[in-house]
Design an enzyme around this catalytic site. Structure first.
Site, PDB file in Angstrom:
ATOM      1  N   THR A  99     -28.193 -13.728 -15.290  1.00 40.40           N
ATOM      2  CA  THR A  99     -26.868 -13.837 -14.671  1.00 40.40           C
ATOM      3  C   THR A  99     -25.800 -13.157 -15.534  1.00 40.40           C
ATOM      4  O   THR A  99     -25.963 -13.037 -16.751  1.00 40.40           O
ATOM      5  CB  THR A  99     -26.510 -15.338 -14.491  1.00 40.40           C
ATOM      6  OG1 THR A  99     -25.126 -15.473 -14.242  1.00 40.40           O
ATOM      7  CG2 THR A  99     -26.823 -16.146 -15.746  1.00 40.40           C
ATOM      8  N   ASP A 100     -24.697 -12.762 -14.894  1.00 36.12           N
ATOM      9  CA  ASP A 100     -23.574 -12.199 -15.667  1.00 36.12           C
ATOM     10  C   ASP A 100     -22.855 -13.289 -16.469  1.00 36.12           C
ATOM     11  O   ASP A 100     -22.054 -12.990 -17.352  1.00 36.12           O
ATOM     12  CB  ASP A 100     -22.578 -11.467 -14.742  1.00 36.12           C
ATOM     13  CG  ASP A 100     -21.907 -12.365 -13.711  1.00 36.12           C
ATOM     14  OD1 ASP A 100     -22.323 -13.541 -13.545  1.00 36.12           O
ATOM     15  OD2 ASP A 100     -20.954 -11.893 -13.052  1.00 36.12           O
ATOM     16  N   GLU A 101     -23.168 -14.584 -16.173  1.00 32.39           N
ATOM     17  CA  GLU A 101     -22.469 -15.679 -16.859  1.00 32.39           C
ATOM     18  C   GLU A 101     -22.804 -15.754 -18.345  1.00 32.39           C
ATOM     19  O   GLU A 101     -22.098 -16.416 -19.105  1.00 32.39           O
ATOM     20  CB  GLU A 101     -22.767 -17.019 -16.161  1.00 32.39           C
ATOM     21  CG  GLU A 101     -22.317 -16.995 -14.712  1.00 32.39           C
ATOM     22  CD  GLU A 101     -22.381 -18.342 -14.011  1.00 32.39           C
ATOM     23  OE1 GLU A 101     -22.191 -19.369 -14.653  1.00 32.39           O
ATOM     24  OE2 GLU A 101     -22.609 -18.343 -12.791  1.00 32.39           O
TER      25      GLU A 101
HETATM   26  P1  NAD Z   1     -32.036 -21.829  -6.837  1.00 31.90           P
HETATM   27  O1  NAD Z   1     -31.492 -22.980  -7.598  1.00 31.90           O
HETATM   28  O2  NAD Z   1     -31.711 -21.667  -5.407  1.00 31.90           O
HETATM   29  O3  NAD Z   1     -33.645 -21.831  -6.937  1.00 31.90           O
HETATM   30  C1  NAD Z   1     -34.338 -22.018  -8.136  1.00 31.90           C
HETATM   31  C2  NAD Z   1     -35.805 -22.210  -7.796  1.00 31.90           C
HETATM   32  O4  NAD Z   1     -36.532 -22.393  -9.034  1.00 31.90           O
HETATM   33  C3  NAD Z   1     -36.087 -23.442  -6.935  1.00 31.90           C
HETATM   34  O5  NAD Z   1     -36.944 -23.107  -5.866  1.00 31.90           O
HETATM   35  C4  NAD Z   1     -36.771 -24.409  -7.893  1.00 31.90           C
HETATM   36  O6  NAD Z   1     -37.697 -25.288  -7.274  1.00 31.90           O
HETATM   37  C5  NAD Z   1     -37.459 -23.452  -8.845  1.00 31.90           C
HETATM   38  N1  NAD Z   1     -37.729 -24.062 -10.152  1.00 31.90           N
HETATM   39  C6  NAD Z   1     -36.853 -24.771 -10.936  1.00 31.90           C
HETATM   40  N2  NAD Z   1     -37.477 -25.201 -12.049  1.00 31.90           N
HETATM   41  C7  NAD Z   1     -38.764 -24.742 -11.983  1.00 31.90           C
HETATM   42  C8  NAD Z   1     -39.883 -24.834 -12.849  1.00 31.90           C
HETATM   43  N3  NAD Z   1     -39.813 -25.505 -14.008  1.00 31.90           N
HETATM   44  N4  NAD Z   1     -41.036 -24.233 -12.481  1.00 31.90           N
HETATM   45  C9  NAD Z   1     -41.126 -23.575 -11.303  1.00 31.90           C
HETATM   46  N5  NAD Z   1     -40.097 -23.450 -10.438  1.00 31.90           N
HETATM   47  C10 NAD Z   1     -38.934 -24.028 -10.770  1.00 31.90           C
HETATM   48  O7  NAD Z   1     -31.639 -20.541  -7.668  1.00 31.90           O
HETATM   49  P2  NAD Z   1     -31.171 -19.081  -7.180  1.00 31.90           P
HETATM   50  O8  NAD Z   1     -29.731 -19.122  -6.876  1.00 31.90           O
HETATM   51  O9  NAD Z   1     -32.137 -18.590  -6.186  1.00 31.90           O
HETATM   52  O10 NAD Z   1     -31.337 -18.282  -8.555  1.00 31.90           O
HETATM   53  C11 NAD Z   1     -32.571 -17.663  -8.901  1.00 31.90           C
HETATM   54  C12 NAD Z   1     -32.411 -16.982 -10.243  1.00 31.90           C
HETATM   55  O11 NAD Z   1     -31.369 -16.016 -10.186  1.00 31.90           O
HETATM   56  C13 NAD Z   1     -32.052 -17.942 -11.381  1.00 31.90           C
HETATM   57  O12 NAD Z   1     -32.765 -17.553 -12.534  1.00 31.90           O
HETATM   58  C14 NAD Z   1     -30.555 -17.718 -11.584  1.00 31.90           C
HETATM   59  O13 NAD Z   1     -30.188 -17.972 -12.910  1.00 31.90           O
HETATM   60  C15 NAD Z   1     -30.424 -16.263 -11.208  1.00 31.90           C
HETATM   61  N6  NAD Z   1     -29.099 -15.871 -10.692  1.00 31.90           N
HETATM   62  C16 NAD Z   1     -28.538 -16.563  -9.643  1.00 31.90           C
HETATM   63  C17 NAD Z   1     -27.302 -16.152  -9.147  1.00 31.90           C
HETATM   64  C18 NAD Z   1     -26.641 -16.866  -7.986  1.00 31.90           C
HETATM   65  O14 NAD Z   1     -25.485 -16.571  -7.660  1.00 31.90           O
HETATM   66  N7  NAD Z   1     -27.313 -17.780  -7.305  1.00 31.90           N
HETATM   67  C19 NAD Z   1     -26.638 -15.049  -9.704  1.00 31.90           C
HETATM   68  C20 NAD Z   1     -27.263 -14.363 -10.761  1.00 31.90           C
HETATM   69  C21 NAD Z   1     -28.493 -14.785 -11.229  1.00 31.90           C
HETATM   70  P1  TYD Z   2     -20.500 -21.944  -8.069  1.00 33.46           P
HETATM   71  O1  TYD Z   2     -20.888 -21.622  -6.661  1.00 33.46           O
HETATM   72  O2  TYD Z   2     -20.902 -23.268  -8.626  1.00 33.46           O
HETATM   73  O3  TYD Z   2     -21.048 -20.741  -8.961  1.00 33.46           O
HETATM   74  P2  TYD Z   2     -20.762 -20.383 -10.536  1.00 33.46           P
HETATM   75  O4  TYD Z   2     -20.160 -21.557 -11.209  1.00 33.46           O
HETATM   76  O5  TYD Z   2     -22.142 -20.103 -11.031  1.00 33.46           O
HETATM   77  O6  TYD Z   2     -19.865 -19.178 -10.524  1.00 33.46           O
HETATM   78  O7  TYD Z   2     -18.930 -21.828  -8.207  1.00 33.46           O
HETATM   79  C1  TYD Z   2     -18.255 -20.627  -7.913  1.00 33.46           C
HETATM   80  C2  TYD Z   2     -16.798 -20.827  -8.247  1.00 33.46           C
HETATM   81  O8  TYD Z   2     -16.240 -21.789  -7.344  1.00 33.46           O
HETATM   82  C3  TYD Z   2     -16.573 -21.388  -9.637  1.00 33.46           C
HETATM   83  O9  TYD Z   2     -15.405 -20.778 -10.197  1.00 33.46           O
HETATM   84  C4  TYD Z   2     -16.325 -22.874  -9.397  1.00 33.46           C
HETATM   85  C5  TYD Z   2     -15.667 -22.892  -8.032  1.00 33.46           C
HETATM   86  N1  TYD Z   2     -15.932 -24.101  -7.202  1.00 33.46           N
HETATM   87  C6  TYD Z   2     -14.859 -24.785  -6.638  1.00 33.46           C
HETATM   88  O10 TYD Z   2     -13.672 -24.420  -6.818  1.00 33.46           O
HETATM   89  N2  TYD Z   2     -15.134 -25.884  -5.864  1.00 33.46           N
HETATM   90  C7  TYD Z   2     -16.402 -26.317  -5.651  1.00 33.46           C
HETATM   91  O11 TYD Z   2     -16.600 -27.357  -4.953  1.00 33.46           O
HETATM   92  C8  TYD Z   2     -17.499 -25.587  -6.238  1.00 33.46           C
HETATM   93  C9  TYD Z   2     -18.920 -26.031  -6.028  1.00 33.46           C
HETATM   94  C10 TYD Z   2     -17.206 -24.478  -7.001  1.00 33.46           C
END
Ligand code: NAD
Ligand code: TYD
Length: 351
Positions: A133-135
């Site tokens: 992630t960019d975080e």
């Molecule tokens: P999500 O929370 O929707 O899904 C995560 C999945 O991982 C779930 O299906 C869960 O069951 C599985 N999981 C968790 N722990 C596990 C373990 N110990 N063994 C096997 N499986 C396990 O997450 P997402 O939003 O689909 O994100 C996927 C990846 O992309 C993550 O690594 C996250 O850090 C990265 N990412 C997400 C975002 C975003 O905006 N959602 C942005 C950048 C990067």
């Molecule tokens: P989120 O979807 O949790 O993603 P991330 O924290 O990984 O960026 O949150 C996105 C942005 O929205 C973050 O700045 C927190 C804000 N946020 C709210 O303002 N209200 C909410 O109820 C949630 C879940 C997030």
């Protein structure tokens, strides 16, 4: 091509599995623990497809990962398994440390043992793509962008655990020569996202006329990318990326949280009964998230220039389509609200 996808029952992982099997023609084995964030209904279209197999299990399970690699003989691993919600990482970080750090460590160990035993040709084909992630770079000021060379400066338990996993991946590349790649992507949106994240939470609360909790002043900025663009970037990085390299992935699409919530209200207003109040009236400014990062923005020019990837989907259209998807697919999210997460505020430090 045969690939092991971890975390393939989550939001991005399920989109990636559908893309790889249905559009690219890959054979996929999906290893997922099925935490609260997973949903196999997101993969219903792949059920019965001989190119797709699901294994329920933990990336921390060394024997299971080793046996999958031995039996399936994949050309690579794409690791998406993670705990992903910042607010939950504030409530309790243990599972973040276990899955994101120790789980990635175990995958690296098993991948290395498997890769060591491959023939010279198979060894040179193998890739380990770690999805991050960019975080990990922390918060930006009002100007500037994250670059591949930006300093790691994570601020939340979630981002610190992802940063740790990135460091492990880089170490396995530099020390052991494991052919790794890392992607650092900005915030994703789209269908099948668990309703604890900003966009689905606000759509669902808005549909149900519940208050829309905007943290702090709502002026925090994220760079939003459609999940379909993200999975196409992942495939591009996996197939064309330079071993050992990290790639930033983003939408060139900075939006404040408040502007996103307002846009959601505007779309929902199209469907409201005549004479009823605008959904904008539901917006409530609530206590800020502890340690809330102010701004994320990604310079994705390396992946554009070197790998020819650019986001294809327009945000206004992608957001409207996502809102319409949630309106039409209540049967997907309602059971999640009923059984796993009722929409309550998470991640406030009390006492
Ligand atoms: P999500 O929370 O929707 O899904 C995560 C999945 O991982 C779930 O299906 C869960 O069951 C599985 N999981 C968790 N722990 C596990 C373990 N110990 N063994 C096997 N499986 C396990 O997450 P997402 O939003 O689909 O994100 C996927 C990846 O992309 C993550 O690594 C996250 O850090 C990265 N990412 C997400 C975002 C975003 O905006 N959602 C942005 C950048 C990067
Ligand atoms: P989120 O979807 O949790 O993603 P991330 O924290 O990984 O960026 O949150 C996105 C942005 O929205 C973050 O700045 C927190 C804000 N946020 C709210 O303002 N209200 C909410 O109820 C949630 C879940 C997030």
């Amino acid at each position: 091509m045969k690939l092991l996808i971890t975390g393939g029952a989550g939001f991005i992982g399920s989109t990636l599995c559908r893309y790889l099997v249905q559009q690219v023609g890959c054979e996929v084995i999906n290893l997922d623990k099925l935490t609260y964030a997973a949903d196999l209904r997101s993969l219903a279209v792949l059920e019965g497809n001989p190119a797709y197999r699901f294994v329920q299990g933990d990336i921390l399970d060394a024997q299971l990962v080793a046996s999958i690699l031995r039996e399936f003989q994949p050309q690579g691993i794409i690791n998406l398994a993670a705990e992903t919600h910042v607010d939950r990482s504030i409530e309790g970080a243990t599972s973040f440390i276990q899955t994101n750090i120790l789980g990635t460590f175990n995958l690296l160990q098993q991948a290395r043992a498997f890769w060591d035993g491959l023939s010279k040709d198979d060894k040179s084909e193998f890739r380990f793509l770690h999805v991050s992630t960019d975080e990990v770079f922390g918060s930006l000021g009002q100007t500037g962008y994250f670059e591949e060379t930006s300093r790691y400066a994570p601020t939340s338990p979630y981002s610190a655990s992802k940063a740790s996993s990135d460091h492990l991946v880089q170490a396995w590349y530099h020390t052991f020569g494991l052919p790794t790649l890392i992607s650092n992507c900005s915030n994703n949106y789209g269908p099948y996202q668990f309703p604890e994240k900003l966009i689905p939470l606000m759509i669902i609360k808005g549909m149900q006329d519940q208050p829309l909790p905007v943290y702090g002043d709502g002026q925090q900025i994220r760079d939003w990318l459609h999940v379909q663009d993200h999975v196409e970037a992942l495939y591009r990085i996996f197939t064309k990326g330079r071993i050992g390299q990290s790639y930033l992935v983003g939408g060139h699409n900075e939006q404040s949280n408040l502007s996103i919530v307002r846009a959601i209200c505007e779309r929902l207003d199209h469907y409201r009964p005549e004479g009823s109040a605008s959904k904008q009236a539901l917006i409530q400014f609530v206590q800020d998230r502890p340690g809330h990062d102010r701004r994320y923005a990604v310079n994705a020019s390396l992946i554009a220039h070197d790998l020819g990837w650019k986001p294809r989907l327009n945000f206004t259209e992608g957001l409207a389509a996502t809102i319409d998807w949630y309106i039409s697919n209540q049967d997907w999210w309602q059971p999640l609200i009923d059984k796993s997460y009722d929409g309550r505020r998470l991640g406030l430090i009390t006492g």
